[in-house]
Design a protein around this motif. Structure first.
Motif, PDB file in Angstrom:
ATOM      1  N   LEU A  86       0.712  -1.173  -0.013  1.00  0.00           N
ATOM      2  CA  LEU A  86       0.199  -0.034   0.060  1.00  0.00           C
ATOM      3  C   LEU A  86       0.810   1.363  -0.262  1.00  0.00           C
ATOM      4  O   LEU A  86       0.327   2.368  -0.441  1.00  0.00           O
ATOM      5  CB  LEU A  86      -0.862  -0.008   1.129  1.00  0.00           C
ATOM      6  N   GLY A  87       2.009   1.296   0.466  1.00  0.00           N
ATOM      7  CA  GLY A  87       3.090   2.237   0.413  1.00  0.00           C
ATOM      8  C   GLY A  87       2.739   3.511   1.402  1.00  0.00           C
ATOM      9  O   GLY A  87       3.076   4.098   1.614  1.00  0.00           O
ATOM     10  N   ILE A  88       2.327   2.586   2.697  1.00  0.00           N
ATOM     11  CA  ILE A  88       2.173   3.259   4.110  1.00  0.00           C
ATOM     12  C   ILE A  88       3.469   3.479   4.844  1.00  0.00           C
ATOM     13  O   ILE A  88       4.126   2.449   5.241  1.00  0.00           O
ATOM     14  CB  ILE A  88       1.118   2.722   4.882  1.00  0.00           C
ATOM     15  N   ASP A  89       4.226   4.581   4.826  1.00  0.00           N
ATOM     16  CA  ASP A  89       5.473   5.000   5.318  1.00  0.00           C
ATOM     17  C   ASP A  89       5.612   4.851   6.811  1.00  0.00           C
ATOM     18  O   ASP A  89       6.405   4.396   7.466  1.00  0.00           O
ATOM     19  CB  ASP A  89       5.985   6.105   4.909  1.00  0.00           C
ATOM     20  N   LYS A  90       4.573   5.210   7.493  1.00  0.00           N
ATOM     21  CA  LYS A  90       4.527   5.645   8.763  1.00  0.00           C
ATOM     22  C   LYS A  90       5.040   4.176   9.438  1.00  0.00           C
ATOM     23  O   LYS A  90       4.271   3.252   9.366  1.00  0.00           O
ATOM     24  CB  LYS A  90       3.153   5.877   9.325  1.00  0.00           C
ATOM     25  N   ASN A  91       5.660   4.263  10.659  1.00  0.00           N
ATOM     26  CA  ASN A  91       6.415   3.040  11.105  1.00  0.00           C
ATOM     27  C   ASN A  91       6.720   2.048  10.259  1.00  0.00           C
ATOM     28  O   ASN A  91       6.526   0.686  10.727  1.00  0.00           O
ATOM     29  CB  ASN A  91       5.208   2.319  12.110  1.00  0.00           C
ATOM     30  N   ASP A  92       7.049   2.274   9.116  1.00  0.00           N
ATOM     31  CA  ASP A  92       7.636   1.728   7.993  1.00  0.00           C
ATOM     32  C   ASP A  92       6.571   0.539   7.869  1.00  0.00           C
ATOM     33  O   ASP A  92       6.738  -0.872   7.643  1.00  0.00           O
ATOM     34  CB  ASP A  92       8.769   0.801   8.455  1.00  0.00           C
TER      35      ASP A  92
END
Lengths: 315, 315
Positions: A86-92
């Motif tokens: 999904l490409g969610i960066d937060k907290n890797d």
């Protein structure tokens, strides 16, 4: 507490899990045996799939989907993992999720299909939500994941897509649909959704297991899974229903399982007869996937996203 | 907070009640007006009864039934109170209950029929429960009250018996029936139960009001009512469902009303078609009231009570 099955054989083995609503306390060996047997029973009861077919397992990196992939493979089913990055960066978050799926893929020696949204579509799920003007990332994310997983399963000619939905999920959705008496949704809620012009068959082999049972399986099988939830979660209303059911379950053990099982047996048949909705599906004018709306919801969201981005000069 | 209706007329009147799920804040005058209008709407919508008929109002001494009696009388209906004196001594419960019913009877100048269990049957409700070997007084009490109130209504040729069941009661029973998907009960749950060979018509004009709304009405109308519950209560499971619904209501105001209203609109019709149960009613061999079982449950309990008492030499 001692394992009930060991005890019946005259052996004394400490139980690792106590399943209150089944009145079962089991050691590691007998819990894993029970868990496997229950899953196979569900697969058979609802004619989900057979051993000769290729089954897609939608894996997020969480305990439910990874446990499902592990177990189905161990049972001899021809599984292929499907993961949407999904490409969610937060907290890797997305990076770690993919890593855990890949690790299990290697361990069980089964292929993993990865769809990277940023690479394939050009946007992460958060960018899509933001640019399309949706405040609730979760609903957009659900729409895209369902669309993409289905598309992959159809393209790859998979016999079915299995998801890790558990009893906590299913009973909460059921309670939500029931509180609104949404007869259309109630008629459709079922552990199996049959294949239909452009839609792969969808199955939920874990629908009768609680979260606790699945997490116990994952731990006993030493499956590494994401222990933190998605950083975007929290805006959905289902936790409220989960909490209400948790309260009832605590007061009356077995409530969730009874609620869902009896619904399948007695509740749903009443609505099924009521609502024989007919959908006029036709290929989406943009992507060719089936839709009732001319252009499907994913393509409509993407049109908006690309339009906004073209205007803002980013593309 | 100001009264919404006064405000719309350019007046400033303090609200005495805020009804969150209706988004209403009202002063005393407009709340009482709203409460009356809603009741009349329910009576009309479900064709409960008319002004020319005699209506029995089952009164316990609590806020719901006394408020109902007050309001129906005020609206011009020909009401008669029916009170079952149970003979519960603890905290003078039954004595006080009767007193409050009598006081309202005098105030509104309407007759009150009192059935004194100890005098008429020879036993208090607690004696009956104990001697018949039932641990749960509440269920025996429910059986007797329903039986006796019905018998009085039939004998007095009343057009209907109105009870003070409120939205909290109805939605909790609905949730309980739904959690078990008891399609028979679900098909029958309705604000009206039609008259049928030996059974008077039963109606619930307050079924869309919350407890809070009714208690506000009672206080504003200066109705004296029992503020403590029955000393025997506590063993029923409905409080658990009430608590679960209170939680959902708190998180999502309007849940209870929507749950019950949508059930009547969409849920129940599905079950009604499913379960066309036919009962073979015949007069009870002992008392003549209709039953499906040869001897009705009240007479069977009384047989047991009298048998036990004869053996123990008390009679």
């Amino acid at each position: 507490m001692l394992c009930k099955i060991c005890k019946s054989k005259g052996k004394k083995e400490k139980a690792v899990i106590s399943i209150r609503h089944h009145k079962l306390a089991l050691c590691k060996e007998h819990f894993l045996e029970w868990f496997k047997k229950q899953t196979l029973k569900t697969i058979k009861q609802f004619s989900m799939f057979g051993k000769e077919e290729t089954i897609g397992v939608a894996v997020s990196g969480g305990k439910d989907s990874l446990s499902l992939w592990q177990l189905l493979t161990e049972c001899g089913f021809k599984t292929v993992g499907i993961h949407i990055a999904l490409g969610i960066d937060k907290n890797d978050y997305s990076k770690k999720s993919l890593e855990l799926c890949s690790r299990l893929s290697e361990r069980i020696n089964r292929p993993l299909i990865v769809f990277d949204m940023k690479r394939e579509i050009g946007y992460t799920i958060e960018e899509i939500a933001k640019l399309s003007g949706r405040k609730d990332v979760c609903s957009v994310c659900g729409t895209f994941k369902r669309y993409l997983i289905n598309k992959i399963a159809v393209n790859e000619k998979m016999a079915a897509v299995a998801t890790g939905h558990n009893l906590d999920d299913e009973s909460a959705v059921l309670l939500s649909n029931t509180m609104r008496w949404d007869t259309g949704y109630l008629a459709r809620q079922y552990p199996v959704l049959e294949e239909k012009e452009g839609f792969a068959k969808k199955v939920k082999p874990f629908c009768f297991f609680t979260e606790k049972e699945i997490v116990s399986y994952a731990i006993l099988k030493e499956i590494e899974f994401m222990e933190t939830g998605c950083p975007n979660a929290g805006s959905a209303t289902s936790p409220v229903y989960k909490q209400a059911l948790a309260f009832l379950e605590h007061k009356m053990p077995g409530t969730k399982l009874r609620f869902y099982r009896e619904f399948l047996k007695k509740g749903r048949p009443a609505f099924e007869k009521e609502t024989k909705e007919e959908y006029n599906l036709a290929p989406c004018r943009t992507c060719g996937m089936p839709t009732t709306a001319g252009v499907c919801s994913v393509c409509r969201i993407l049109e908006k996203v690309r339009g906004v981005n073209a205007k803002s000069g980013k593309n």
